[in-house]
Design an enzyme around this catalytic site. Structure first.
Site, PDB file in Angstrom:
ATOM      1  N   LYS A 145       0.858  -1.178   0.000  1.00 18.50           N
ATOM      2  CA  LYS A 145       0.000   0.000   0.000  1.00 18.50           C
ATOM      3  C   LYS A 145       0.898   1.234   0.000  1.00 18.50           C
ATOM      4  O   LYS A 145       1.522   1.568   1.027  1.00 18.50           O
ATOM      5  CB  LYS A 145      -0.918  -0.035   1.233  1.00 18.50           C
ATOM      6  CG  LYS A 145      -1.966  -1.126   1.134  1.00 18.50           C
ATOM      7  CD  LYS A 145      -2.912  -0.847  -0.019  1.00 18.50           C
ATOM      8  CE  LYS A 145      -3.628  -2.085  -0.512  1.00 18.50           C
ATOM      9  NZ  LYS A 145      -4.391  -1.816  -1.742  1.00 18.50           N
ATOM     10  N   ASP A 150       0.522  -0.608  -5.015  1.00 17.62           N
ATOM     11  CA  ASP A 150      -0.836  -0.115  -5.226  1.00 17.62           C
ATOM     12  C   ASP A 150      -0.977   1.242  -4.544  1.00 17.62           C
ATOM     13  O   ASP A 150      -1.014   1.330  -3.317  1.00 17.62           O
ATOM     14  CB  ASP A 150      -1.847  -1.118  -4.663  1.00 17.62           C
ATOM     15  CG  ASP A 150      -3.283  -0.744  -5.005  1.00 17.62           C
ATOM     16  OD1 ASP A 150      -3.496   0.324  -5.620  1.00 17.62           O
ATOM     17  OD2 ASP A 150      -4.193  -1.515  -4.647  1.00 17.62           O
ATOM     18  N   GLU A 208      -0.135  -0.194  -9.584  1.00 21.40           N
ATOM     19  CA  GLU A 208      -1.606  -0.288  -9.561  1.00 21.40           C
ATOM     20  C   GLU A 208      -2.235   1.057  -9.217  1.00 21.40           C
ATOM     21  O   GLU A 208      -1.872   1.675  -8.217  1.00 21.40           O
ATOM     22  CB  GLU A 208      -2.048  -1.365  -8.564  1.00 21.40           C
ATOM     23  CG  GLU A 208      -3.561  -1.524  -8.476  1.00 21.40           C
ATOM     24  CD  GLU A 208      -4.013  -2.830  -7.843  1.00 21.40           C
ATOM     25  OE1 GLU A 208      -3.214  -3.789  -7.791  1.00 21.40           O
ATOM     26  OE2 GLU A 208      -5.174  -2.889  -7.407  1.00 21.40           O
ATOM     27  N   ASP A 255      -7.761  -0.413 -11.165  1.00 17.80           N
ATOM     28  CA  ASP A 255      -8.682  -0.928 -10.144  1.00 17.80           C
ATOM     29  C   ASP A 255      -9.870   0.001  -9.935  1.00 17.80           C
ATOM     30  O   ASP A 255     -10.923  -0.168 -10.540  1.00 17.80           O
ATOM     31  CB  ASP A 255      -7.902  -1.165  -8.831  1.00 17.80           C
ATOM     32  CG  ASP A 255      -8.748  -1.744  -7.708  1.00 17.80           C
ATOM     33  OD1 ASP A 255      -9.975  -1.836  -7.867  1.00 17.80           O
ATOM     34  OD2 ASP A 255      -8.184  -2.100  -6.647  1.00 17.80           O
ATOM     35  N   LYS A 285     -13.421  -6.281  -8.210  1.00 16.86           N
ATOM     36  CA  LYS A 285     -13.989  -6.411  -6.869  1.00 16.86           C
ATOM     37  C   LYS A 285     -15.483  -6.690  -7.048  1.00 16.86           C
ATOM     38  O   LYS A 285     -16.175  -5.932  -7.730  1.00 16.86           O
ATOM     39  CB  LYS A 285     -13.783  -5.126  -6.075  1.00 16.86           C
ATOM     40  CG  LYS A 285     -12.320  -4.840  -5.727  1.00 16.86           C
ATOM     41  CD  LYS A 285     -12.203  -3.556  -4.910  1.00 16.86           C
ATOM     42  CE  LYS A 285     -10.856  -3.471  -4.205  1.00 16.86           C
ATOM     43  NZ  LYS A 285      -9.723  -3.220  -5.107  1.00 16.86           N
TER      44      LYS A 285
HETATM   45 MG    MG Z   1      -6.157  -1.986  -5.749  1.00 11.86          MG
END
Ligand code: MG
Length: 368
Positions: free
Chosen positions: A165, A193, A218, A241, A265
């Site tokens: 992250k 990401d 990402e 994403d 997702k």
């Molecule tokens: Mg992501």
């Protein structure tokens, strides 16, 4: 078969790590999850779950999920839960948008369809590929050293794909990527990401500073166009994403050559029915996928496992086992990680049975 009752429960899901942190200083300590139970006139019952990543990640939030379910549920009483497309059209006609509120209802209907047909959901979604599939571990945003330590810890647990992250201070993010990359082992994959967290000039600096490193980038920036700009400035494999939430952005992304991997997702698309459409389109287009959800417990993890397992192995970049991040079990029979991999249940439907004590009393109820 007719739906006779729709019930929702609110469940708190604390984290083993205490806190999950990502771009822009955002974090969650306890996830607020919603479980839906759909009852039918034939005694078959289905379960679904939705758990937004707090209220400031996607345009979704826990109270909104429950308000949305309350708005949709009355229109579904008397409908056949096994007619998934009819159910989805009716949900869209009743409430515009709010895909995350529809997701647990759709998942519960798939659970019912599986039980009625005597098949696991993965079979209904096309069939399970191989014995199991690969997982990634999200590495919560901490100092570079702590993140490197956590990668080492999760490697010990069997994971081979690590999603850092980042999306914070670009100078620290460069250090996060460099420090973790220095210890990567052959066959592992590293993803940075940013979760929309960088401005374009920041993203441009980071991708240039880590140009010599084998790392996926990402969702560096907030908008599709900003991400596309960065995509065109870097040779890193690129994942989209947050901005890919339906077939239209997916088709545009393909036409623009905007990404190598898409993150699907389930609740971002509105449930298994629509996530499956996106999955099948990506499969036809040759776009690899991360199959997951915004967050969740055992029931979300079960739904992920059926969609991921029925995705062609070479196109499944990775998937998530959220139930191993949280401290509360909400269902028996849910899949569990084994050496960084997972498989879907071979039992009919989702293959789960809720733990009623964990769900508590319903927070909303609709019936005839
Ligand atoms: Mg992501």
């Amino acid at each position: 078969m007719k739906i006779t009752k729709i019930v929702a429960y609110q469940v708190d899901l604390p984290l083993h790590e205490g806190k999950y942190a990502w771009s822009g200083g955002k974090s969650v300590d306890v996830f607020d999850s919603t479980v839906v139970r759909i009852e039918t006139d034939e005694g078959v019952t289905g379960y679904g779950e939705v758990c937004p990543l707090g209220p400031a990640y996607l345009p979704s939030y826990a109270e909104g999920a429950r308000t949305g379910i309350a708005a949709i549920a009355p229109s579904l009483i008397g409908q056949d839960p096994t007619e998934l497309d009819v159910i989805n059209r009716l949900m869209d006609a009743t409430l515009k948008g709010h895909p995350y509120a529809k997701s647990p209802i759709d998942i519960a209907c798939w659970d019912i369809l599986g039980q009625v047909s005597g098949q696991p959901v993965s079979t209904l979604l096309g069939g399970a590929n191989g014995d199991n599939f690969v997982l990634y571990r999200a590495i919560s945003q901490r100092s570079p050293q702590e993140m490197a330590d956590n990668v080492a810890m999760y490697r010990e647990q069997g994971y081979s794909r690590f999603q850092l992250k980042v999306g914070g201070d670009p100078d620290v993010d460069i250090e996060r990527i460099r420090q973790v990359a220095a210890n990567m082992e052959t066959g592992e994959k590293l993803i940075a990401d940013a979760n929309t967290g960088w401005l374009m000039h920041e993203a441009a600096r980071v991708v240039r500073a880590v140009a010599d490193i084998d790392v996926y980038i990402e969702q560096p920036c907030a908008s599709y166009d900003e991400c596309l700009s960065i995509r065109r400035r870097t040779t890193h494999p690129f994942v989209m994403d947050e901005t890919i939430d339906g077939l239209e952005p997916l088709l545009r992304g393909h036409a623009d050559d905007a990404m190598d991997v898409v993150n699907i997702k389930i609740s971002k698309f509105g449930g298994l029915t629509k996530a499956r459409q996106a999955r099948d389109l990506c499969t036809s287009l040759g776009i690899a996928m991360t199959i997951e959800d915004s967050w969740g417990g055992d029931i979300v993890t079960a739904a992920i496992s059926h969609l991921a397992h029925s995705t062609p192995t070479e196109l499944l970049f990775t998937a998530t086992d959220f139930n191993s991040y949280v401290t509360v079990d909400i269902a028996e029979g849910a899949p569990h990680r084994d050496n960084g991999r997972m498989s879907s249940s071979r039992s009919q439907g989702l293959g789960i049975a809720p733990i009623h004590k964990a769900l508590g009393q319903p927070v909303l109820e609709a019936s005839a």
